[in-house]
Design a protein around this motif. Structure first.
Motif, PDB file in Angstrom:
ATOM      1  N   UNK A  64       2.245  20.374 -21.705  1.00  0.00           N
ATOM      2  CA  UNK A  64       2.294  21.344 -22.789  1.00  0.00           C
ATOM      3  C   UNK A  64       3.461  22.306 -22.753  1.00  0.00           C
ATOM      4  N   UNK A  65       4.449  22.019 -21.920  1.00  0.00           N
ATOM      5  CA  UNK A  65       5.618  22.895 -21.821  1.00  0.00           C
ATOM      6  C   UNK A  65       6.901  22.082 -21.968  1.00  0.00           C
ATOM      7  N   UNK A  66       7.943  22.737 -22.411  1.00  0.00           N
ATOM      8  CA  UNK A  66       9.300  22.193 -22.377  1.00  0.00           C
ATOM      9  C   UNK A  66       9.964  22.849 -21.175  1.00  0.00           C
ATOM     10  N   UNK A  67      10.385  22.011 -20.195  1.00  0.00           N
ATOM     11  CA  UNK A  67      10.929  22.488 -18.925  1.00  0.00           C
ATOM     12  C   UNK A  67      12.424  22.241 -18.842  1.00  0.00           C
ATOM     13  N   UNK A  68      13.121  23.179 -18.220  1.00  0.00           N
ATOM     14  CA  UNK A  68      14.552  23.057 -17.939  1.00  0.00           C
ATOM     15  C   UNK A  68      14.727  23.190 -16.430  1.00  0.00           C
ATOM     16  N   UNK A  69      15.245  22.152 -15.788  1.00  0.00           N
ATOM     17  CA  UNK A  69      15.506  22.192 -14.355  1.00  0.00           C
ATOM     18  C   UNK A  69      17.002  22.242 -14.114  1.00  0.00           C
ATOM     19  N   UNK A  70      17.429  22.995 -13.090  1.00  0.00           N
ATOM     20  CA  UNK A  70      18.861  23.189 -12.836  1.00  0.00           C
ATOM     21  C   UNK A  70      19.165  23.269 -11.349  1.00  0.00           C
ATOM     22  N   UNK A 107      15.091  29.605 -28.057  1.00  0.00           N
ATOM     23  CA  UNK A 107      14.017  30.384 -27.454  1.00  0.00           C
ATOM     24  C   UNK A 107      14.478  31.158 -26.246  1.00  0.00           C
ATOM     25  N   UNK A 108      13.515  31.391 -25.344  1.00  0.00           N
ATOM     26  CA  UNK A 108      13.768  32.093 -24.097  1.00  0.00           C
ATOM     27  C   UNK A 108      13.305  31.210 -22.946  1.00  0.00           C
ATOM     28  N   UNK A 109      14.072  31.217 -21.878  1.00  0.00           N
ATOM     29  CA  UNK A 109      13.733  30.445 -20.680  1.00  0.00           C
ATOM     30  C   UNK A 109      13.235  31.414 -19.612  1.00  0.00           C
ATOM     31  N   UNK A 110      12.034  31.151 -19.121  1.00  0.00           N
ATOM     32  CA  UNK A 110      11.408  32.019 -18.125  1.00  0.00           C
ATOM     33  C   UNK A 110      11.369  31.275 -16.798  1.00  0.00           C
ATOM     34  N   UNK A 111      12.015  31.843 -15.780  1.00  0.00           N
ATOM     35  CA  UNK A 111      12.067  31.158 -14.490  1.00  0.00           C
ATOM     36  C   UNK A 111      10.679  31.090 -13.854  1.00  0.00           C
ATOM     37  N   UNK A 112      10.359  29.914 -13.330  1.00  0.00           N
ATOM     38  CA  UNK A 112       9.078  29.685 -12.663  1.00  0.00           C
ATOM     39  C   UNK A 112       9.255  30.008 -11.192  1.00  0.00           C
ATOM     40  N   UNK A 113       8.484  30.974 -10.724  1.00  0.00           N
ATOM     41  CA  UNK A 113       8.566  31.356  -9.322  1.00  0.00           C
ATOM     42  C   UNK A 113       7.267  31.064  -8.581  1.00  0.00           C
ATOM     43  N   UNK A 114       6.208  30.740  -9.319  1.00  0.00           N
ATOM     44  CA  UNK A 114       4.928  30.425  -8.716  1.00  0.00           C
ATOM     45  C   UNK A 114       5.026  29.099  -7.962  1.00  0.00           C
ATOM     46  N   UNK A 115       4.799  29.092  -6.634  1.00  0.00           N
ATOM     47  CA  UNK A 115       4.945  27.864  -5.848  1.00  0.00           C
ATOM     48  C   UNK A 115       4.044  26.715  -6.323  1.00  0.00           C
ATOM     49  N   UNK A 116       2.817  27.032  -6.744  1.00  0.00           N
ATOM     50  CA  UNK A 116       1.910  25.980  -7.216  1.00  0.00           C
ATOM     51  C   UNK A 116       2.419  25.330  -8.497  1.00  0.00           C
ATOM     52  N   UNK A 117       2.862  26.152  -9.427  1.00  0.00           N
ATOM     53  CA  UNK A 117       3.373  25.632 -10.702  1.00  0.00           C
ATOM     54  C   UNK A 117       4.621  24.781 -10.460  1.00  0.00           C
ATOM     55  N   UNK A 118       5.485  25.263  -9.591  1.00  0.00           N
ATOM     56  CA  UNK A 118       6.707  24.519  -9.279  1.00  0.00           C
ATOM     57  C   UNK A 118       6.364  23.213  -8.550  1.00  0.00           C
ATOM     58  N   UNK A 119       5.378  23.241  -7.663  1.00  0.00           N
ATOM     59  CA  UNK A 119       4.958  22.038  -6.936  1.00  0.00           C
ATOM     60  C   UNK A 119       4.415  20.985  -7.889  1.00  0.00           C
ATOM     61  N   UNK A 120       3.698  21.402  -8.923  1.00  0.00           N
ATOM     62  CA  UNK A 120       3.193  20.462  -9.924  1.00  0.00           C
ATOM     63  C   UNK A 120       4.322  19.758 -10.650  1.00  0.00           C
ATOM     64  N   UNK A 131      16.041  23.730  -6.422  1.00  0.00           N
ATOM     65  CA  UNK A 131      16.408  23.775  -7.830  1.00  0.00           C
ATOM     66  C   UNK A 131      15.764  24.987  -8.493  1.00  0.00           C
ATOM     67  N   UNK A 132      16.312  25.352  -9.652  1.00  0.00           N
ATOM     68  CA  UNK A 132      15.711  26.390 -10.491  1.00  0.00           C
ATOM     69  C   UNK A 132      14.872  25.669 -11.536  1.00  0.00           C
ATOM     70  N   UNK A 133      13.727  26.240 -11.878  1.00  0.00           N
ATOM     71  CA  UNK A 133      12.876  25.686 -12.911  1.00  0.00           C
ATOM     72  C   UNK A 133      12.544  26.779 -13.915  1.00  0.00           C
ATOM     73  N   UNK A 134      12.729  26.450 -15.191  1.00  0.00           N
ATOM     74  CA  UNK A 134      12.425  27.376 -16.272  1.00  0.00           C
ATOM     75  C   UNK A 134      11.473  26.707 -17.249  1.00  0.00           C
ATOM     76  N   UNK A 135      10.458  27.448 -17.692  1.00  0.00           N
ATOM     77  CA  UNK A 135       9.637  26.988 -18.806  1.00  0.00           C
ATOM     78  C   UNK A 135      10.155  27.726 -20.034  1.00  0.00           C
TER      79      UNK A 135
END
Length: 169
Positions: A64-70, A107-120, A131-135
């Motif tokens: 349910x999200x559009x993700x940007x990884x960098x 839109x706006x890109x919000x960096x994901x810092x939650x380890x569980x969310x990033x692990x998923x 890597x950096x991950x943004x939703x």
């Protein structure tokens, strides 16, 4: 679904991919298909001085999200950390036909810092580490295409509004 939707003012309306897909399923499917057609797309961010920066990027539509990884400390990631506004354009493909139309998301890109969310995300995508991950929080989705070799058609969606279709010759 993120918890940020309830904290945004009406003037700063945005939504995630799941909410957009539920509101406008046909346009969402078309947009996802355009992004799926090619691996690399173009991301526009804002440099420290406010000038635009465009770079290549892979995107993912997951959970349910559009993700940007960098890559770590890439200029685009640093830009988004400083100013989260972005524009994303699907790769138009070979030639000038742009089969399926031109598709853009803002839109706006919000960096994901939650380890569980990033692990998923890591479990599903297996990106190179670190890597950096943004939703993303969407503020506009636009599809532009030519109809009957006569009309330029733009479908424009913004949070809280139905798709507007504009035609011109």
């Amino acid at each position: 679904m993120s918890g940020i939707e309830g904290t945004l003012s009406d003037m700063d309306a945005s939504t995630n991919w799941a909410a957009f897909s539920a509101a406008e399923p046909d346009l969402a499917k078309t947009v996802e298909a355009r992004f799926a057609a090619f691996r690399h797309h173009t991301l526009a961010t804002l440099r420290r001085d406010g000038a635009p920066r465009t770079t290549g990027l892979e995107v993912r539509f997951l959970r349910g999200e559009l993700w940007l990884g960098m890559m770590p400390n890439s200029l685009k990631a640093l830009d988004l950390r400083r100013d989260p506004r972005f524009a994303l354009q699907a790769n138009p493909g070979e030639g000038t036909g742009a089969g399926g139309g031109d598709v853009r998301i803002s839109g706006r890109a919000i960096e994901v810092e939650d380890p569980e969310e990033k692990a998923g995300y890591v479990e599903e995508v297996e990106p190179p580490q670190p890597f950096h991950l943004f939703r993303t929080e969407l503020t506009e989705v636009v599809r532009t295409y030519v109809e009957d070799d006569t009309y330029l058609v733009a479908e424009v969606w913004r949070p809280g509004e139905p798709v507007r279709t504009l035609k011109r010759t």
